[in-house]
Scaffold this motif. Structure first.
Motif, short mmCIF file in Angstrom:
data_model
loop_
_atom_site.label_atom_id
_atom_site.label_comp_id
_atom_site.label_asym_id
_atom_site.label_seq_id
_atom_site.Cartn_x
_atom_site.Cartn_y
_atom_site.Cartn_z
N GLU A 38 0.83 -1.19 0.00
CA GLU A 38 0.00 0.00 0.00
C GLU A 38 0.87 1.25 0.00
O GLU A 38 1.92 1.28 0.64
CB GLU A 38 -0.91 0.03 1.23
N LEU A 39 0.43 2.26 -0.71
CA LEU A 39 1.17 3.51 -0.76
C LEU A 39 0.56 4.50 0.24
O LEU A 39 -0.64 4.74 0.23
CB LEU A 39 1.15 4.09 -2.17
N ILE A 40 1.40 5.04 1.08
CA ILE A 40 0.95 5.99 2.11
C ILE A 40 1.07 7.40 1.56
O ILE A 40 2.13 7.79 1.08
CB ILE A 40 1.82 5.85 3.38
N GLY A 41 0.03 8.15 1.61
CA GLY A 41 0.08 9.54 1.17
C GLY A 41 -0.03 9.71 -0.34
O GLY A 41 0.35 10.74 -0.88
N ALA A 42 -0.57 8.71 -1.04
CA ALA A 42 -0.84 8.86 -2.47
C ALA A 42 -2.01 9.83 -2.63
O ALA A 42 -2.91 9.89 -1.80
CB ALA A 42 -1.17 7.52 -3.09
N THR A 43 -1.98 10.59 -3.74
CA THR A 43 -2.97 11.63 -3.93
C THR A 43 -4.10 11.16 -4.86
O THR A 43 -3.84 10.54 -5.89
CB THR A 43 -2.31 12.87 -4.56
N ILE A 44 -5.31 11.45 -4.47
CA ILE A 44 -6.48 11.20 -5.31
C ILE A 44 -7.08 12.57 -5.58
O ILE A 44 -7.40 13.30 -4.65
CB ILE A 44 -7.50 10.29 -4.61
N PHE A 45 -7.17 12.94 -6.87
CA PHE A 45 -7.58 14.30 -7.18
C PHE A 45 -8.65 14.31 -8.26
O PHE A 45 -8.58 13.57 -9.25
CB PHE A 45 -6.35 15.10 -7.64
N ILE A 46 -9.67 15.12 -8.04
CA ILE A 46 -10.77 15.21 -9.01
C ILE A 46 -10.75 16.60 -9.62
O ILE A 46 -10.99 17.60 -8.94
CB ILE A 46 -12.11 14.91 -8.32
N LYS A 47 -10.39 16.63 -10.89
CA LYS A 47 -10.16 17.92 -11.55
C LYS A 47 -11.43 18.78 -11.59
O LYS A 47 -11.38 19.98 -11.37
CB LYS A 47 -9.70 17.68 -12.99
N GLU A 48 -12.55 18.12 -11.91
CA GLU A 48 -13.79 18.87 -12.12
C GLU A 48 -14.15 19.76 -10.94
O GLU A 48 -14.67 20.86 -11.11
CB GLU A 48 -14.96 17.91 -12.41
N ILE A 49 -13.91 19.24 -9.74
CA ILE A 49 -14.28 20.04 -8.57
C ILE A 49 -13.05 20.54 -7.81
O ILE A 49 -13.16 21.15 -6.75
CB ILE A 49 -15.20 19.25 -7.60
N GLN A 50 -11.86 20.26 -8.40
CA GLN A 50 -10.61 20.71 -7.80
C GLN A 50 -10.48 20.31 -6.33
O GLN A 50 -10.07 21.10 -5.47
CB GLN A 50 -10.48 22.25 -7.94
N LYS A 51 -10.89 19.07 -6.06
CA LYS A 51 -10.78 18.59 -4.70
C LYS A 51 -10.12 17.22 -4.69
O LYS A 51 -10.12 16.52 -5.70
CB LYS A 51 -12.16 18.51 -4.05
N GLY A 52 -9.58 16.88 -3.54
CA GLY A 52 -8.94 15.58 -3.48
C GLY A 52 -8.67 15.15 -2.06
O GLY A 52 -9.09 15.77 -1.10
N GLY A 78 7.20 9.65 -7.96
CA GLY A 78 8.06 8.56 -8.40
C GLY A 78 7.30 7.44 -9.10
O GLY A 78 7.88 6.44 -9.49
N TYR A 79 5.98 7.62 -9.24
CA TYR A 79 5.15 6.61 -9.89
C TYR A 79 4.37 7.28 -11.03
O TYR A 79 4.10 8.47 -10.99
CB TYR A 79 4.15 6.01 -8.89
N ASN A 80 4.02 6.50 -12.05
CA ASN A 80 3.21 7.04 -13.14
C ASN A 80 1.78 7.25 -12.66
O ASN A 80 1.19 6.36 -12.06
CB ASN A 80 3.20 6.08 -14.33
N SER A 81 1.26 8.43 -12.95
CA SER A 81 -0.12 8.72 -12.53
C SER A 81 -1.09 7.92 -13.39
O SER A 81 -0.78 7.53 -14.50
CB SER A 81 -0.41 10.21 -12.71
N GLN A 82 -2.27 7.71 -12.83
CA GLN A 82 -3.33 7.05 -13.60
C GLN A 82 -4.60 7.86 -13.46
O GLN A 82 -4.86 8.44 -12.42
CB GLN A 82 -3.59 5.65 -13.05
N GLU A 83 -5.37 7.87 -14.56
CA GLU A 83 -6.61 8.63 -14.52
C GLU A 83 -7.75 7.72 -14.97
O GLU A 83 -7.60 6.93 -15.90
CB GLU A 83 -6.50 9.84 -15.44
N PHE A 84 -8.87 7.80 -14.28
CA PHE A 84 -10.04 6.99 -14.63
C PHE A 84 -11.24 7.89 -14.79
O PHE A 84 -11.39 8.86 -14.06
CB PHE A 84 -10.35 5.99 -13.52
N LEU A 85 -12.09 7.55 -15.75
CA LEU A 85 -13.36 8.25 -15.87
C LEU A 85 -14.39 7.45 -15.09
O LEU A 85 -14.44 6.22 -15.18
CB LEU A 85 -13.77 8.36 -17.34
N LEU A 86 -15.16 8.14 -14.32
CA LEU A 86 -16.06 7.42 -13.43
C LEU A 86 -17.42 8.11 -13.38
O LEU A 86 -17.49 9.33 -13.23
CB LEU A 86 -15.43 7.39 -12.03
N ASN A 87 -18.44 7.35 -13.55
CA ASN A 87 -19.78 7.90 -13.38
C ASN A 87 -20.25 7.57 -11.98
O ASN A 87 -20.59 6.42 -11.68
CB ASN A 87 -20.72 7.32 -14.44
N LEU A 88 -20.24 8.55 -11.14
CA LEU A 88 -20.54 8.30 -9.74
C LEU A 88 -22.03 8.45 -9.50
O LEU A 88 -22.53 9.53 -9.17
CB LEU A 88 -19.73 9.26 -8.85
#
Lengths: 767, 267
Positions: A38-52, A78-88
């Motif tokens: 598990e990665l500690i302190g990895a960032t999850i960011f949602i561009k549309e609402i500029q929150k994470g 140090g890791y490649n970012s990943q982006e997913f499209l999600l219908n919440l």
């Protein structure tokens, strides 16, 4: 029913708006694709609402946001970012595995955090490190050591050469809480402090809080060092290790059930004693240490996960068969992560911690063993409630049962065995903490902790007159409460973002400490005793205010910060003149009580990326104490009052194979007591002292250099050679200065220095 | 305890170096040092008055002459001491008797110093033993060392404080050994110490002194700071002046004590 009760509590405690809107939660774990850690302190960011948000220490995240379609970005330095499209349109679980970036070979990244984390987080006075950060920093005997590298950061000061003790913002070395997988480590030193007990191969993450710590931490006045062990490779078996001049390491890790459970075993042993055997003068000395880190985890299902971890280490030192001492820590932690739902996370821990030492002596017909130590059993509950991106609530509690073993003496028929009374204590704490992002510019983390301590029987409790003689003895029965202390500990942090590149932070925290370490000598030794708060010793209290300005340059490539702090400390301990602390059942009669204050400014300039990385840190500080019985009640500098402290660390990656590094430290010498005159008693010269800590040791400075050659092989195999030279220009730094009369009857000052030009070579491998 | 620290330091020596350095020490105002004893053996007894000097001065201490020095006891006996050589004041008739308290009065140019010391009775030494010990620390010493053990019975229900002095071929070895009976009240006490520089056929005299609490405190604090410096090898937590029983800030001590002797020959 239980859950409703929780919610009720939460509603009454905090205010949050917009709960009527249709909101859903996305939650899950972020992991390393290669080994499943598990990665500690990895960032999850949602561009549309500029929150994470960021993942917690178990790699878990949870975000509750309005219904909608979002692009969610997962990133980790140090890791490649990943982006997913999600219908919440309903609450969802999303576990993500990130792949380590291949750029790593040319670029070293010395922080695992999001680039602008230092600016935006509410944390201040925090230093984070992981083993990757420090692999290139040159160290003594080539033993990479997170604790030693931490001491190159502002505000964290080494207690001196040959001492892995450290002082933080003017605190004493016993005011630092050191947690290894949540278990308290009471003595972090191996080999009299030349090495720390933490084997870098087994460590995943390390975080030092110098002040303004959130409410879930408590129990020490000055700092918290929170260390997490690695979990072990979830995907495949891995063997890595190192052969060094004085020690070797071996780590084995692998899946128990692929992607469900894993284990790691990491061991280390020094063989300095084998070299000593070859020397004529020291061939009858045994001196070595070993330590073992073990951890296993298993994911029972999506909502439950179990961790078991343990540490066991021991130092062994003996001289012929005459005299021996061995000491060490052992800790064990059982943890259960439980998700009540996708927003309420609970970690329950059952923790065991022990530190003890044995002294054996066998001179003539006299055999004697002295045992002393401390052990704790803790039960801990920590809840995290992810309300929405603006609000996170943490609450929980901790209960500890302490047993203090001041001294047990046993011997053969020539000695009467005697046991000093053990001391017992119950320590309990409850806290609640709210992380509140009020706007894009302003965020808070504030909380309240209530802690209490009960000194408990059985045992005899003494009261003393002014000259330290026992005037009264009270006997308490088992579990009878001798004395209770307790109080509130408010914590407050605020961050104001001036713009994208800079922020201002403010923090206040109060801490209480119910345990003290009394030291028999001027620097730490394994024999330093931990004593509880009692009818005589009151709990220490500290209040700290700090203010910081953080600014990044060149697209966050360069981080800078300035922090200033003021700390006030109550119920501090010092010693009577000629105090006798060793195995003294009336130890409290040897103590005097006073207060302390500390203030300073810390500057940091750090370059995190590129071929050249490193940092420059400078601390200006003053630390003083005031005791009625010392120096006529005037304020005087403490031993570790260190006016100037500078560290410079630089690393340069020439090519994927070669990396060179250097570090330089400079600090003002410790405040010490030297004689101002001499006189004669019984024909012997006696030093005459005028004031405590009125002099200074010479300033300390030292340069270390290192180079690493790495060879990448197929299938992820790797081998590297590390060369280092400690104290490269051979500075004779004073370890001790003694004042004595030589054989010719002339009084002189003798300086002892250690370690000039210590070269080392270490071979590391991984397959 | 000191020995253990000592061994630790020795193990570090293989990569260390020691040298004499210059340290800029303050010059302190000279302080009065008074050292006086009265015992239960035959007199005369003396009180020595000197002064401190700066640390790096030669080790000769200015004597304080022409002072008024009196000793009186709890039975009303009184004597003014006579200066027999510079700074050394001696009794002529006064006798030390167990169970009495002695008061010292010193007047130096109008500045008064006083001290009081009780002469407790002392128990007898029941027996002495010795043992040869191989203590060649890291092969540094090839000499034999001997541990000498004294047995004596502590008197029950009385706070007793002892000092033990060793004389090798009639020469005091300069080491300070003090114990109290806080944990040993009424017990048969075995006190052992390792004596350096003792050879076969040497005569060792063991003197057991009964001292009072303040004198115990003085020698106990003195022993922790003797030869003390700064750093991990320091014997005490922080060096400071020993706790003197003399008033008005004078250094030194005034001790009444009773003592017994026993002799042992190493063979």
């Amino acid at each position: 029913m239980k859950r409703k009760y929780f919610l009720l509590v939460l509603f009454t405690l905090i205010f949050f708006n917009g709960f009527t809107q249709n909101k859903f939660t996305i939650s899950g774990y972020v992991k390393d694709a290669k080994n499943g850690e598990e990665l500690i302190g990895a960032t999850i960011f949602i561009k549309e609402i500029q929150k994470g948000t960021i993942t917690n220490v178990y790699g878990f995240y949870s975000l509750t946001i309005p219904e909608g379609e979002y692009a969610i970005q997962y990133s980790y330095m140090g890791y490649n970012s990943q982006e997913f499209l999600l219908n919440l349109n309903e609450s969802k679980t999303k576990n993500v595995e990130l792949v380590e970036s291949t750029k790593q070979l040319e670029e070293i990244v010395i922080t695992a955090q999001k680039k602008d984390h230092n600016i935006k987080s509410t944390e201040m006075g925090v230093v984070k490190m992981n083993p990757k950060d420090i692999s290139a920093v040159p160290v003594l005997f080539g033993e990479k050591d997170l604790m030693k590298t931490l001491q190159l950061m502002p505000g964290i000061k080494s207690a001196g050469e040959g001492n892995s003790g450290y002082t933080v913002r003017g605190g004493t070395t016993d005011q630092n809480l050191i947690l290894l997988d949540e278990a308290t480590v009471y003595n972090a030193s191996h080999l009299l402090g030349f090495f720390s007990v933490f084997n870098s191969d087994a460590i995943k993450n390390m975080k030092m809080i110098k002040g303004g710590g959130p409410a879930q931490y408590g129990g020490r006045l000055s700092s918290v060092l929170d260390i997490q062990m690695k979990e072990g490779n979830m995907k495949e078996y891995d063997v890595s290790g190192g052969l060094g001049l004085i020690s070797s390491r071996l780590t084995v890790e692998g899946p128990i059930v692929k992607d469900k459970g894993s284990f790691i075993i990491s061991g280390r042993r020094t063989y300095l004693d084998l070299f000593l055997k070859l020397t004529e003068d020291y061939d009858d000395i045994t001196l070595y240490f070993y330590d073992l880190n073990l951890k296993a985890n298993y994911r029972i299902n999506d909502k439950n996960r179990l961790y078991i971890s343990g540490y066991f280490g021991r130092d062994i030192f003996s001289f012929e068969d005459m005299m021996g001492i061995d000491w060490g820590n052992s800790t064990g932690t059982i943890r259960w992560n439980h998700l009540f739902n996708d927003r309420l996370f609970l970690n329950s821990s059952l923790i065991f911690s022990n530190y003890d030492y044995d002294i054996n002596s066998d001179i003539g017909d006299n055999e004697l063993t002295i045992t002393s130590g401390i052990n704790d059993i803790d039960l801990k509950e920590d809840f995290t409630f992810f309300i929405n991106p603006q609000n996170t609530l943490k609450f929980g509690g901790k209960f500890t049962y302490h047993t203090y073993i001041p001294g047990e003496v046993s011997g053969n028929e020539n000695f009467d065995s005697f046991n000093q009374d053990k001391d017992y204590g119950y320590e309990a704490a409850a806290y609640i903490s709210h992380q509140w992002n009020l706007s894009d510019k302003l965020s808070f983390e504030y909380g309240l902790r209530y802690s209490m301590f009960m000194a408990a029987g059985p045992g005899d409790i003494y009261s003393y007159d002014d000259s330290g003689d026992v005037i009264d003895t009270t006997t308490y029965k088992s579990n009878e409460i001798i004395k209770t202390y307790g109080g509130l500990e408010p914590r407050f942090n605020a961050t104001y973002l001036i713009d994208d590149k800079s922020s201002l932070k403010l923090s206040y925290s109060r801490n209480r400490q119910y345990i003290h370490q009394v030291s028999n000598s001027t620097s730490g030794t394994p024999m330093d005793a931990w004593i509880p708060t009692s009818n005589i010793v009151e709990p220490g209290i500290s209040d700290q205010v700090s203010l910081g300005y953080f600014r990044n340059f060149l697209d966050n490539q360069i981080e800078t910060s300035v922090e200033v702090y003021y700390k006030d400390m109550q119920n501090q301990i010092d010693y009577e003149n000629g105090a006798d602390l060793f195995l003294n059942p009336f130890i409290e009669s040897q103590l005097v009580f006073g207060k302390g204050r500390s203030y300073g400014a810390e500057f940091l300039l750090k370059k995190n990326t590129g071929k050249f990385t490193g940092w420059l840190s400078y601390t200006y500080s003053r630390t003083e104490k005031q005791f009625d019985d010392i120096n006529d009640g005037d304020w005087y500098p403490t031993k570790y009052d260190r006016t100037h402290d500078i560290s410079i660390v630089g690393m340069y990656q020439f090519n994927p194979k070669w990396n060179v590094s250097a570090s330089w430290v400079y600090y003002t010498g410790n405040a010490v007591t030297f004689p101002s005159g001499k006189y004669e008693i019984e024909g012997q010269t006696v030093n005459y002292y005028t004031e405590r800590n009125g002099y200074r040791m010479p300033d300390y400075h030292r340069l270390d250099i290192g180079a690493t050659y790495t060879k990448q092989k197929k299938k992820g195999r790797e081998a590297s050679w590390n060369f280092s030279l400690y104290n490269a220009y051979g500075r004779e730094n004073a370890y001790t200065i003694t004042f004595e009369e030589n054989d010719d009857g002339i009084t002189e000052a003798l300086q002892l220095s250690l370690f000039r030009w210590i070269p080392s070579i270490t071979y590391n491998f991984k397959f | 305890m000191k020995k253990i620290t000592y061994i630790f330091i020795i193990t570090l020596l293989f990569s260390s170096c020691e040298k004499v350095i210059d340290v800029d020490l303050n010059s302190a105002d000279p302080q009065i040092v008074i050292e006086g004893v009265i015992t239960n053996s035959a007199g005369p007894f003396s009180v020595t008055i000197t002064q401190t000097t700066d640390y790096f001065e030669p080790s000769s201490y200015p004597a304080i002459s022409n002072s008024i020095v009196n000793i009186s006891d709890s039975e009303g006996n009184f004597e003014t001491l006579v200066e027999v050589e510079p700074g050394v004041y001696q009794t002529a008739n006064l006798q030390g008797v167990e169970g009495r308290t002695y008061d010292l009065y010193v007047n130096i140019d109008g500045v008064e110093y006083t001290a009081s010391s009780y002469m407790p009775p002392v128990t007898t030494i029941d027996s002495l033993e010795y043992e040869e010990i191989d203590i060649g620390f890291g092969g540094q010493s090839d000499e034999d060392n001997y541990a000498v053990f004294a047995h004596f019975m502590d008197t029950e229900n009385i706070e007793n404080y002892y000092r033990i002095k060793y004389y090798i071929n009639s020469e005091f070895d300069g080491e300070i050994h003090v114990i109290d009976d806080q944990l040993l009240d009424g017990n048969d006490i075995e006190y052992g110490s390792i004596l350096e520089d003792v050879e076969i056929s040497d005569e060792v005299i063991v003197e057991l002194l009964g001292i009072d609490e303040n004198v115990y405190d003085y020698f106990n604090t003195l022993s922790t700071i003797l030869g003390d410096g700064q750093g991990p090898s320091s014997g005490s937590t922080t060096p400071s002046n020993p706790n003197s029983n003399i008033s008005n800030g004078a250094l030194g001590y005034f001790s009444a004590y009773s003592s017994v002797l026993d002799t042992l020959v190493i063979n």
